[in-house]
Design a protein around this motif. Sequence first.
Motif, PDB file in Angstrom:
ATOM      1  N   LEU A 185     -80.117  31.231   1.517  1.00  0.00           N
ATOM      2  CA  LEU A 185     -80.152  31.092   0.061  1.00  0.00           C
ATOM      3  C   LEU A 185     -80.770  32.367  -0.502  1.00  0.00           C
ATOM      4  N   VAL A 186     -80.050  33.051  -1.380  1.00  0.00           N
ATOM      5  CA  VAL A 186     -80.543  34.260  -2.015  1.00  0.00           C
ATOM      6  C   VAL A 186     -80.351  34.096  -3.507  1.00  0.00           C
ATOM      7  N   GLY A 187     -81.359  34.489  -4.272  1.00  0.00           N
ATOM      8  CA  GLY A 187     -81.231  34.375  -5.714  1.00  0.00           C
ATOM      9  C   GLY A 187     -82.282  35.170  -6.445  1.00  0.00           C
ATOM     10  N   HIS A 188     -82.248  35.026  -7.752  1.00  0.00           N
ATOM     11  CA  HIS A 188     -83.208  35.724  -8.604  1.00  0.00           C
ATOM     12  C   HIS A 188     -83.502  34.870  -9.825  1.00  0.00           C
ATOM     13  N   GLU A 189     -84.588  35.248 -10.474  1.00  0.00           N
ATOM     14  CA  GLU A 189     -85.040  34.531 -11.666  1.00  0.00           C
ATOM     15  C   GLU A 189     -85.691  35.526 -12.610  1.00  0.00           C
ATOM     16  N   GLU A 190     -85.407  35.382 -13.898  1.00  0.00           N
ATOM     17  CA  GLU A 190     -86.151  36.134 -14.903  1.00  0.00           C
ATOM     18  C   GLU A 190     -87.361  35.298 -15.281  1.00  0.00           C
ATOM     19  N   VAL A 191     -88.533  35.905 -15.180  1.00  0.00           N
ATOM     20  CA  VAL A 191     -89.786  35.190 -15.398  1.00  0.00           C
ATOM     21  C   VAL A 191     -90.231  35.373 -16.844  1.00  0.00           C
ATOM     22  N   HIS A 192     -90.548  34.253 -17.491  1.00  0.00           N
ATOM     23  CA  HIS A 192     -91.022  34.290 -18.874  1.00  0.00           C
ATOM     24  C   HIS A 192     -92.276  33.430 -19.011  1.00  0.00           C
ATOM     25  N   GLY A 193     -93.310  34.000 -19.622  1.00  0.00           N
ATOM     26  CA  GLY A 193     -94.516  33.238 -19.927  1.00  0.00           C
ATOM     27  C   GLY A 193     -95.358  32.855 -18.735  1.00  0.00           C
ATOM     28  N   VAL A 194     -95.248  33.589 -17.638  1.00  0.00           N
ATOM     29  CA  VAL A 194     -96.034  33.281 -16.440  1.00  0.00           C
ATOM     30  C   VAL A 194     -97.115  34.347 -16.289  1.00  0.00           C
ATOM     31  N   PRO A 195     -98.389  33.936 -16.220  1.00  0.00           N
ATOM     32  CA  PRO A 195     -99.468  34.913 -16.064  1.00  0.00           C
ATOM     33  C   PRO A 195     -99.244  35.805 -14.844  1.00  0.00           C
ATOM     34  N   GLY A 196     -99.519  37.088 -15.017  1.00  0.00           N
ATOM     35  CA  GLY A 196     -99.368  38.035 -13.924  1.00  0.00           C
ATOM     36  C   GLY A 196     -98.019  38.720 -13.878  1.00  0.00           C
ATOM     37  N   PHE A 197     -97.097  38.303 -14.752  1.00  0.00           N
ATOM     38  CA  PHE A 197     -95.766  38.904 -14.794  1.00  0.00           C
ATOM     39  C   PHE A 197     -95.469  39.403 -16.194  1.00  0.00           C
ATOM     40  N   PRO A 198     -94.894  40.599 -16.317  1.00  0.00           N
ATOM     41  CA  PRO A 198     -94.405  41.005 -17.627  1.00  0.00           C
ATOM     42  C   PRO A 198     -93.230  40.100 -18.017  1.00  0.00           C
ATOM     43  N   ASP A 199     -93.121  39.765 -19.281  1.00  0.00           N
ATOM     44  CA  ASP A 199     -92.056  38.893 -19.745  1.00  0.00           C
ATOM     45  C   ASP A 199     -90.695  39.490 -19.391  1.00  0.00           C
ATOM     46  N   GLY A 200     -89.858  38.685 -18.771  1.00  0.00           N
ATOM     47  CA  GLY A 200     -88.527  39.133 -18.400  1.00  0.00           C
ATOM     48  C   GLY A 200     -88.452  39.813 -17.045  1.00  0.00           C
ATOM     49  N   ALA A 201     -89.570  39.854 -16.305  1.00  0.00           N
ATOM     50  CA  ALA A 201     -89.555  40.454 -14.965  1.00  0.00           C
ATOM     51  C   ALA A 201     -88.570  39.696 -14.084  1.00  0.00           C
ATOM     52  N   ASP A 209     -86.028  28.676 -13.157  1.00  0.00           N
ATOM     53  CA  ASP A 209     -84.607  28.722 -13.491  1.00  0.00           C
ATOM     54  C   ASP A 209     -83.996  29.903 -12.744  1.00  0.00           C
ATOM     55  N   ALA A 210     -83.570  29.641 -11.506  1.00  0.00           N
ATOM     56  CA  ALA A 210     -83.061  30.692 -10.622  1.00  0.00           C
ATOM     57  C   ALA A 210     -81.547  30.618 -10.516  1.00  0.00           C
ATOM     58  N   THR A 211     -80.935  31.767 -10.272  1.00  0.00           N
ATOM     59  CA  THR A 211     -79.493  31.868 -10.069  1.00  0.00           C
ATOM     60  C   THR A 211     -79.235  32.315  -8.635  1.00  0.00           C
ATOM     61  N   PHE A 212     -78.331  31.612  -7.947  1.00  0.00           N
ATOM     62  CA  PHE A 212     -77.983  31.976  -6.578  1.00  0.00           C
ATOM     63  C   PHE A 212     -76.989  33.134  -6.573  1.00  0.00           C
ATOM     64  N   THR A 213     -77.263  34.132  -5.729  1.00  0.00           N
ATOM     65  CA  THR A 213     -76.347  35.269  -5.569  1.00  0.00           C
ATOM     66  C   THR A 213     -75.669  35.267  -4.209  1.00  0.00           C
ATOM     67  N   GLU A 214     -76.254  34.574  -3.237  1.00  0.00           N
ATOM     68  CA  GLU A 214     -75.644  34.381  -1.914  1.00  0.00           C
ATOM     69  C   GLU A 214     -76.022  32.987  -1.432  1.00  0.00           C
ATOM     70  N   VAL A 215     -75.045  32.284  -0.890  1.00  0.00           N
ATOM     71  CA  VAL A 215     -75.294  30.965  -0.305  1.00  0.00           C
ATOM     72  C   VAL A 215     -74.433  30.840   0.942  1.00  0.00           C
ATOM     73  N   VAL A 216     -75.071  30.603   2.072  1.00  0.00           N
ATOM     74  CA  VAL A 216     -74.375  30.295   3.316  1.00  0.00           C
ATOM     75  C   VAL A 216     -74.977  28.977   3.789  1.00  0.00           C
ATOM     76  N   GLU A 217     -74.192  27.917   3.736  1.00  0.00           N
ATOM     77  CA  GLU A 217     -74.711  26.584   4.034  1.00  0.00           C
ATOM     78  C   GLU A 217     -75.456  26.564   5.361  1.00  0.00           C
ATOM     79  N   ASN A 218     -76.649  25.982   5.331  1.00  0.00           N
ATOM     80  CA  ASN A 218     -77.536  25.819   6.484  1.00  0.00           C
ATOM     81  C   ASN A 218     -78.077  27.129   7.040  1.00  0.00           C
ATOM     82  N   GLU A 219     -77.828  28.265   6.369  1.00  0.00           N
ATOM     83  CA  GLU A 219     -78.271  29.551   6.889  1.00  0.00           C
ATOM     84  C   GLU A 219     -79.022  30.416   5.891  1.00  0.00           C
TER      85      GLU A 219
END
Length: 154
Positions: free
Chosen positions: A88-104, A76-86
Motif C-alpha cells: 500500500l503506497v499513498g500520500h496525504e495533504e496535512v492540514h491543521g496538525v501541529p508540527g506540520f506546515p499547512d498543506g504539507a 484523508d489519504a490517496t492510494f498511488t500503488e496497491v498490490v493486494e496482500n503486498e
Amino acid sequence: MTEAPATETLVITRIFNAPRELVYRAFIDPDQLAQWFGPVGFSVPRETVSVDARVGGHQRFVMVNDADPSFSSPVDATFTEVVENELLVGHEEVHGVPGFPDGARLEMRIEFHDEGDDKTRLVLCQGPYSAEVEAGAREGWGSSFGKLDVLLAR
C-alpha cells in the motif's frame, strides 16, 4: 519559534503473528481498521472510516481522543500503488496538525512480506517529518501495532 525542517523518514519493521493476507486486510477493511488504528487513548469511530483500496482510491477516518473527544485528527489519504496482500503506497495533504506546515505532503509506503509459519513482516516508511514529530509518530505507530496484535490474535 520556527518549525524544524521535515527531513526525517520514519521506518518501522515489525513481525506480526498472522498470515500476510490477514495483516493486509486489517489495513483495508473498515471494520478492522476502526478496531486497532490509533495509539492507546485514541479511537476511530467506525462511521468515520471509508477505504477504497485501489490506485486513486482513498483511506479516510478520524482519530478521536478518548479523554477529550473535541480533539480529533482526520486522515484523508490517496492510494498511488496497491498490490493486494503486498503493498500500500499513498500520500496525504496535512492540514491543521501541529508540527506540520499547512498543506504539507506526507508520503507512506507499507510492505507486507510473508515470513513463513503464518508470520508477516511489515515494513512501514512514512514522512517527511521533523525529528521531533518523527519520534511521536514512531510511538503512535508502536502503540497502534500493539492494538493490531490483539486484533490479529482473535
